[in-house]
Design a protein around this motif. Structure first.
Motif, short mmCIF file in Angstrom:
data_model
loop_
_atom_site.label_atom_id
_atom_site.label_comp_id
_atom_site.label_asym_id
_atom_site.label_seq_id
_atom_site.Cartn_x
_atom_site.Cartn_y
_atom_site.Cartn_z
N ARG A 38 0.85 -1.20 0.00
CA ARG A 38 0.00 0.00 0.00
C ARG A 38 0.87 1.24 0.00
N LYS A 39 0.50 2.20 -0.83
CA LYS A 39 1.14 3.52 -0.82
C LYS A 39 0.08 4.50 -0.35
N ILE A 40 0.37 5.17 0.75
CA ILE A 40 -0.58 6.12 1.33
C ILE A 40 0.18 7.36 1.78
N THR A 41 -0.42 8.52 1.57
CA THR A 41 0.20 9.79 1.92
C THR A 41 -0.59 10.44 3.04
N SER A 53 -3.20 3.86 -2.98
CA SER A 53 -3.16 2.74 -3.92
C SER A 53 -2.67 1.48 -3.23
N ASP A 54 -3.35 0.37 -3.52
CA ASP A 54 -2.90 -0.96 -3.09
C ASP A 54 -2.41 -1.70 -4.32
N TYR A 55 -1.39 -2.52 -4.13
CA TYR A 55 -0.78 -3.24 -5.24
C TYR A 55 -0.66 -4.73 -4.91
N TYR A 56 -0.76 -5.56 -5.95
CA TYR A 56 -0.34 -6.96 -5.83
C TYR A 56 1.18 -6.91 -5.81
N TYR A 57 1.79 -7.62 -4.88
CA TYR A 57 3.24 -7.56 -4.73
C TYR A 57 3.79 -8.98 -4.71
N GLY A 64 14.18 -12.64 -8.67
CA GLY A 64 13.87 -12.12 -7.34
C GLY A 64 13.45 -10.67 -7.34
N ASN A 65 13.34 -10.06 -8.52
CA ASN A 65 12.93 -8.66 -8.62
C ASN A 65 11.43 -8.53 -8.29
N PRO A 66 11.04 -7.41 -7.65
CA PRO A 66 9.62 -7.21 -7.33
C PRO A 66 8.77 -7.09 -8.59
N VAL A 67 7.59 -7.68 -8.55
CA VAL A 67 6.59 -7.54 -9.60
C VAL A 67 5.40 -6.86 -8.93
N ILE A 68 5.09 -5.64 -9.36
CA ILE A 68 4.08 -4.82 -8.68
C ILE A 68 2.99 -4.46 -9.69
N ARG A 69 1.73 -4.78 -9.33
CA ARG A 69 0.59 -4.48 -10.20
C ARG A 69 -0.50 -3.80 -9.36
N LEU A 70 -1.11 -2.77 -9.94
CA LEU A 70 -2.16 -2.04 -9.25
C LEU A 70 -3.35 -2.95 -8.93
#
Length: 146
Positions: A38-41, A53-57, A64-70
């Motif tokens: 989650r990204k929150i300000t 925004s919440d992301y699938y992580y 081993g690199n992060p895969v991030i999807r909204l």
């Protein structure tokens, strides 16, 4: 020019963005064990600001690199840090792993209010299929199609 820099510095200091990580059950966890992010300000008043925004992580194999999807985005009035639950306000949009919109809902102070669309094949509340509806203060009102 120094006045512009000072003004922009003040704006930046007024907000702080946080990145939070959650496991499969939405319990807070480390980045290494995360399934969601989650990204929150927060503003200087201590309340969420702007769009959260919440992301699938996940992690790519074998790199081993992060895969991030909204996964979801919307306006948040409050956040429970222990459970990850949010009090929502305004239009919120949910996405599946392929980036397709699966839900659109409008909230007013944490309660469904206005247009609602559920494009998922199964839903806890409406397990029989696609749903369009209209809510007023959390209750179905007017038209509702499934």
């Amino acid at each position: 020019m120094p006045v512009l820099f000072l003004f922009l510095s003040f704006i930046g200091a007024a907000q702080t963005e946080y990145t939070r990580y959650y496991d499969y059950y939405w319990k807070p966890t480390t980045e290494k064990n995360a399934k969601y992010m989650r990204k929150i300000t927060y503003g200087k008043d201590g309340k969420p600001q702007g769009i959260t925004s919440d992301y699938y992580y996940d992690r790519d194999w074998p790199s081993g690199n992060p895969v991030i999807r909204l996964r979801w985005e919307g306006r948040v009035l409050a956040e429970n840090l222990e459970t990850g639950e949010l009090v929502l306000d305004g239009k919120c949009v949910g996405y599946n792993l392929f980036g397709e919109i699966t839900k659109i809902a409008n909230y007013k102070n944490g309660v469904l209010h206005g247009y609602y669309y559920n494009g998922e094949k199964e839903d806890y509340y409406k397990p029989w299929g696609i749903t369009y509806g209209h809510y007023v203060d959390g209750k179905e009102e007017g038209w509702f199609i499934s």
